[in-house]
Design an enzyme around this catalytic site. Structure first.
Site, PDB file in Angstrom:
ATOM      1  N   LYS A 157      68.841  59.968   4.167  1.00  0.00           N
ATOM      2  CA  LYS A 157      67.796  60.996   4.016  1.00  0.00           C
ATOM      3  C   LYS A 157      66.457  60.267   4.068  1.00  0.00           C
ATOM      4  O   LYS A 157      65.891  59.871   3.047  1.00  0.00           O
ATOM      5  CB  LYS A 157      68.022  61.717   2.682  1.00  0.00           C
ATOM      6  CG  LYS A 157      67.531  63.130   2.667  1.00  0.00           C
ATOM      7  CD  LYS A 157      68.060  63.893   1.474  1.00  0.00           C
ATOM      8  CE  LYS A 157      67.155  65.061   1.120  1.00  0.00           C
ATOM      9  NZ  LYS A 157      66.939  66.061   2.160  1.00  0.00           N
TER      10      LYS A 157
HETATM   11  N1  PMP Z   1      71.205  68.669   6.093  1.00  0.00           N
HETATM   12  C1  PMP Z   1      69.918  68.286   6.027  1.00  0.00           C
HETATM   13  C2  PMP Z   1      69.237  67.820   7.257  1.00  0.00           C
HETATM   14  C3  PMP Z   1      69.237  68.324   4.800  1.00  0.00           C
HETATM   15  O1  PMP Z   1      67.959  67.948   4.719  1.00  0.00           O
HETATM   16  C4  PMP Z   1      69.918  68.791   3.658  1.00  0.00           C
HETATM   17  C5  PMP Z   1      69.188  68.877   2.343  1.00  0.00           C
HETATM   18  N2  PMP Z   1      69.253  67.669   1.637  1.00  0.00           N
HETATM   19  C6  PMP Z   1      71.247  69.185   3.772  1.00  0.00           C
HETATM   20  C7  PMP Z   1      71.868  69.101   5.017  1.00  0.00           C
HETATM   21  C8  PMP Z   1      72.033  69.659   2.593  1.00  0.00           C
HETATM   22  O2  PMP Z   1      72.262  68.598   1.694  1.00  0.00           O
HETATM   23  P1  PMP Z   1      72.427  68.832   0.145  1.00  0.00           P
HETATM   24  O3  PMP Z   1      73.446  69.877  -0.017  1.00  0.00           O
HETATM   25  O4  PMP Z   1      72.836  67.522  -0.398  1.00  0.00           O
HETATM   26  O5  PMP Z   1      71.089  69.271  -0.362  1.00  0.00           O
END
Ligand code: PMP
Length: 304
Positions: A157
């Site tokens: 991320k």
């Molecule tokens: N895909 C992307 C590109 C994201 O930015 C996120 C948000 N973090 C998610 C999927 C979902 O991840 P999470 O459930 O861990 O928030």
């Protein structure tokens, strides 16, 4: 956005308005920073808990590892700092945003500056609207492809990678839709600009596997566990955009988006054009879990 009182910056709680960095902070220029989005919820017994805090912090450290960044605090310290910040802000629920970034020092894309860390928290309601959570959203397949594995580190991320998400989301919203769905470099469905995607067909749930260029979402992981526990078959595999048009149900998952039904894609109604029974069941168990009403998922909650 609603201000809170304090932000945790490099080991100390400082006043919200004093949480500043230099304009020559490396990450502002090149996007080489890592971050998390985490939610805290009020629980049914009147307490408050952060949802899957250790998993989010582990992903922050994994993201840093991938981009060769040394986070200058141990994970346990940041765990404590998240809780300290929520308590200092007297926030019984809301959003947490830890960021680790290369600070001020040298310039040039390869410069390795001291790493700064901050954690901000603020109140945040439904990301894709309360109506979206209830009735479902309208999505558009993006003209932007999702990050390619030879171009970016899709498992991390990383701040700069969100230019891709920004462009896709803005394109969709400016065209009158609620959210974008990005295809991968080969044309298979990947994910939303900030959400993983799930499709239901004939009682089975499908979602792209982690071999696709998608973030390993923590909500995605929670939904896979919930679906398994409900006895709903799940298949992790790629699917095409027209397969998605023919889905009985579609939903997106993310910390911000939680479990949001998708009622329409590219002007094609999905299923009955409203949240379907499997989506509603998963959403219901998910919201019960985050609010401490599902004993079997109590390990997901860190009370503060
Ligand atoms: N895909 C992307 C590109 C994201 O930015 C996120 C948000 N973090 C998610 C999927 C979902 O991840 P999470 O459930 O861990 O928030």
């Amino acid at each position: 956005m609603k201000k809170a009182d304090k932000i945790w910056l490099d080991g100390k709680l400082v006043d919200w308005d004093d949480a500043r960095v230099h304009v020559l902070t490396h990450t502002i220029h090149y996007g080489v920073g890592v971050f998390e989005g985490i939610r805290a919820y009020r629980t049914a017994d009147g307490r408050s808990a952060v949802f899957r805090l250790p998993e989010h912090l582990q992903r922050l450290f994994d993201s840093a590892h991938i981009i060769l960044m040394e986070v200058p605090f141990p994970l346990e310290r940041l765990h404590e700092a998240c809780l300290e910040t929520l308590r200092a802000n007297r926030q019984p629920e809301g959003y947490l945003r830890p960021v680790a970034m290369y600070g001020y020092g040298s310039m040039g894309v390869g410069a390795i500056n001291p790493v700064q860390v901050f954690i901000a928290t603020w109140p945040w309601g439904a990301y894709l609207s309360d109506d979206g959570l209830k009735r479902g959203i309208r999505a558009k397949v993006s003209s932007f492809a999702r990050l390619h594995v030879n171009v970016n580190m899709v498992r991390a991320k990383v701040s700069g990678q969100y230019v891709n998400s920004f462009l896709a989301n803005r394109e969709a919203v400016l065209a009158g839709y609620d959210e974008a769905i990005l295809l991968d470099g080969e044309g298979y469905v990947a994910e939303g600009s900030g959400e993983n995607i799930f499709m239901v067909k004939n009682g089975t749930i499908f979602t792209p596997s982690l071999a696709s260029p998608v973030l390993a979402g923590i909500t995605r992981d929670s939904v896979l566990r919930i679906a398994g526990d409900l006895g709903i078959p799940v298949v992790e595999q790629k699917f095409t955009r027209d397969t998605m048009y023919l889905a009985d149900e579609l939903f997106m998952t993310g910390t911000a988006a939680e479990v949001t039904p998708v009622r329409e894609v590219d002007n094609r109604r999905i299923g009955a054009g409203q949240p379907g029974p499997i989506t509603k069941k998963i959403q219901d168990v998910f919201f019960r879990a985050v609010h401490g009403e599902e004993q079997r998922y109590s390990e997901w909650l860190t009370y503060y």
